[in-house]
Write an enzyme that holds these catalytic residues in place. Structure first.
Site, PDB file in Angstrom:
ATOM      1  N   GLY A   1       0.803  -1.218   0.000  1.00  0.00           N
ATOM      2  CA  GLY A   1       0.000   0.000   0.000  1.00  0.00           C
ATOM      3  C   GLY A   1       0.831   1.261   0.000  1.00  0.00           C
ATOM      4  N   LYS A   2       2.102   1.135  -0.347  1.00  0.00           N
ATOM      5  CA  LYS A   2       3.017   2.275  -0.343  1.00  0.00           C
ATOM      6  C   LYS A   2       2.575   3.370  -1.305  1.00  0.00           C
ATOM      7  CE  LYS A   2       6.940   1.064  -1.966  1.00  0.00           C
ATOM      8  NZ  LYS A   2       6.686   1.496  -3.353  1.00  0.00           N
ATOM      9  N   THR A   3       2.071   2.993  -2.479  1.00  0.00           N
ATOM     10  CA  THR A   3       1.641   3.995  -3.452  1.00  0.00           C
ATOM     11  C   THR A   3       0.411   4.750  -2.959  1.00  0.00           C
ATOM     12  OG1 THR A   3       2.544   2.725  -5.301  1.00  0.00           O
ATOM     13  CG2 THR A   3       0.833   4.340  -5.816  1.00  0.00           C
ATOM     14  N   VAL A   4      -0.509   4.039  -2.321  1.00  0.00           N
ATOM     15  CA  VAL A   4      -1.687   4.706  -1.755  1.00  0.00           C
ATOM     16  C   VAL A   4      -1.258   5.688  -0.680  1.00  0.00           C
ATOM     17  CG1 VAL A   4      -3.830   4.363  -0.463  1.00  0.00           C
ATOM     18  CG2 VAL A   4      -3.222   2.792  -2.311  1.00  0.00           C
TER      19      VAL A   4
ATOM     20  N   LYS B   1       8.132   9.224  -9.179  1.00  0.00           N
ATOM     21  CA  LYS B   1       8.491   7.806  -9.127  1.00  0.00           C
ATOM     22  C   LYS B   1       9.641   7.621 -10.116  1.00  0.00           C
ATOM     23  CE  LYS B   1       7.487   3.199  -8.657  1.00  0.00           C
ATOM     24  NZ  LYS B   1       7.129   2.430  -7.476  1.00  0.00           N
TER      25      LYS B   1
ATOM     26  N   GLY C   1       9.925   4.980  -3.898  1.00  0.00           N
ATOM     27  CA  GLY C   1      10.792   3.912  -4.366  1.00  0.00           C
ATOM     28  C   GLY C   1       9.986   2.753  -4.931  1.00  0.00           C
ATOM     29  N   ALA C   2      10.652   1.613  -5.093  1.00  0.00           N
ATOM     30  CA  ALA C   2       9.991   0.417  -5.633  1.00  0.00           C
ATOM     31  C   ALA C   2      10.192  -0.734  -4.663  1.00  0.00           C
ATOM     32  CB  ALA C   2      10.556   0.061  -7.003  1.00  0.00           C
TER      33      ALA C   2
ATOM     34  N   PRO D   1      -5.579   2.994   7.649  1.00  0.00           N
ATOM     35  CA  PRO D   1      -6.391   1.772   7.601  1.00  0.00           C
ATOM     36  C   PRO D   1      -6.690   1.355   6.166  1.00  0.00           C
ATOM     37  CG  PRO D   1      -7.781   3.649   8.094  1.00  0.00           C
ATOM     38  CD  PRO D   1      -6.366   4.172   8.074  1.00  0.00           C
TER      39      PRO D   1
ATOM     40  N   LEU E   1      -9.066   0.821   3.333  1.00  0.00           N
ATOM     41  CA  LEU E   1     -10.333   1.480   3.037  1.00  0.00           C
ATOM     42  C   LEU E   1     -11.173   0.609   2.112  1.00  0.00           C
ATOM     43  CD1 LEU E   1      -8.988   5.094   2.417  1.00  0.00           C
ATOM     44  CD2 LEU E   1      -9.982   4.161   4.513  1.00  0.00           C
TER      45      LEU E   1
END
Length: 213
Positions: free
Chosen positions: A15-18, A33, A101-102, A184, A186
């Site tokens: 969930g890093k991108t979110v 990115k 990052g990735a 959290p 969602l």
């Protein structure tokens, strides 16, 4: 003046991108990115555009867009691309810059260089995203040790998932690290829902503070 915040994770798919979308939106930041591996589905930049509420001009183009959904070093080899990590230079923008990052810290960009090596060169503060599920204590503490071994400034840990009070407490205590908050899971992702969840769970000003010693 640019205040750069690097968003990395203990693993891929956590969930890093979110979280990066929520943080960039909350700070009205510019998002970048550097390397995108896999472009058939929605890219991370496209996801951040959809979820952050930022204007598209606030989302910088990737330095490398690789077709293959794999580790960047392998995706680049399959695509016939050479990643020049020395050419990955933090862009100069007005206001905060959120850099994603990735996967995890030791994801290889080339056969001899990992993402954490680039982070060590940049010396910008890092937010470490961590799951709350089983295994997070080990993965998160190992990531904290890897950052500190390279003297990379760590703003703190942002947890993602259902509440796990004991794991979060142990990581903050043993890791001697700030618990920045917990985003959290969602049921429906939208700009408004994500913005509200972030505002309830985090203090945006914490991300602009100096890293804890």
């Amino acid at each position: 003046m640019t205040q750069t915040i690097i968003v990395t994770g203990t693993d891929t798919g956590i969930g890093k991108t979110v979280f990066a979308a929520a943080l960039a939106g909350a700070l009205n930041a510019t998002y970048w990115k550097p390397v995108q591996a896999g472009i058939e589905d929605e890219t991370d930049r496209q996801a951040v555009l959809r979820l952050s509420g930022l204007a598209e001009a606030r989302l910088l183009p990737e330095a490398y867009r690789l077709n293959t959904p794999a580790s960047p070093h392998l995706a680049a080899e399959i695509d016939g691309v050479t990643i020049d990590a020395e050419a990955l230079v933090l862009p100069d923008v007005d206001g905060p810059l959120v850099v994603e990052g990735a996967g995890g810290l030791l994801v290889p960009l080339t056969r001899s260089l990992t993402y954490i090596d680039v982070f060590a060169r940049w010396r910008a503060p890092v937010v470490l995203c961590a799951r709350t599920t089983l295994g997070t204590i080990n993965h998160t503490l190992l990531s904290i040790e890897a950052l500190r071994a390279r003297a990379i400034p760590l703003l703190g840990v942002a947890f993602i998932g259902d509440a796990n009070v004991e794991s979060e407490r142990v990581i903050a205590g043993i890791g001697r690290v700030r618990r920045l908050g917990r985003l959290p899971l969602l049921p429906q992702l939208s700009v408004d829902a994500l913005r509200a969840a972030f505002a309830q769970s985090f203090n945006a000003d914490d991300f602009l503070k100096d890293p804890a010693p």
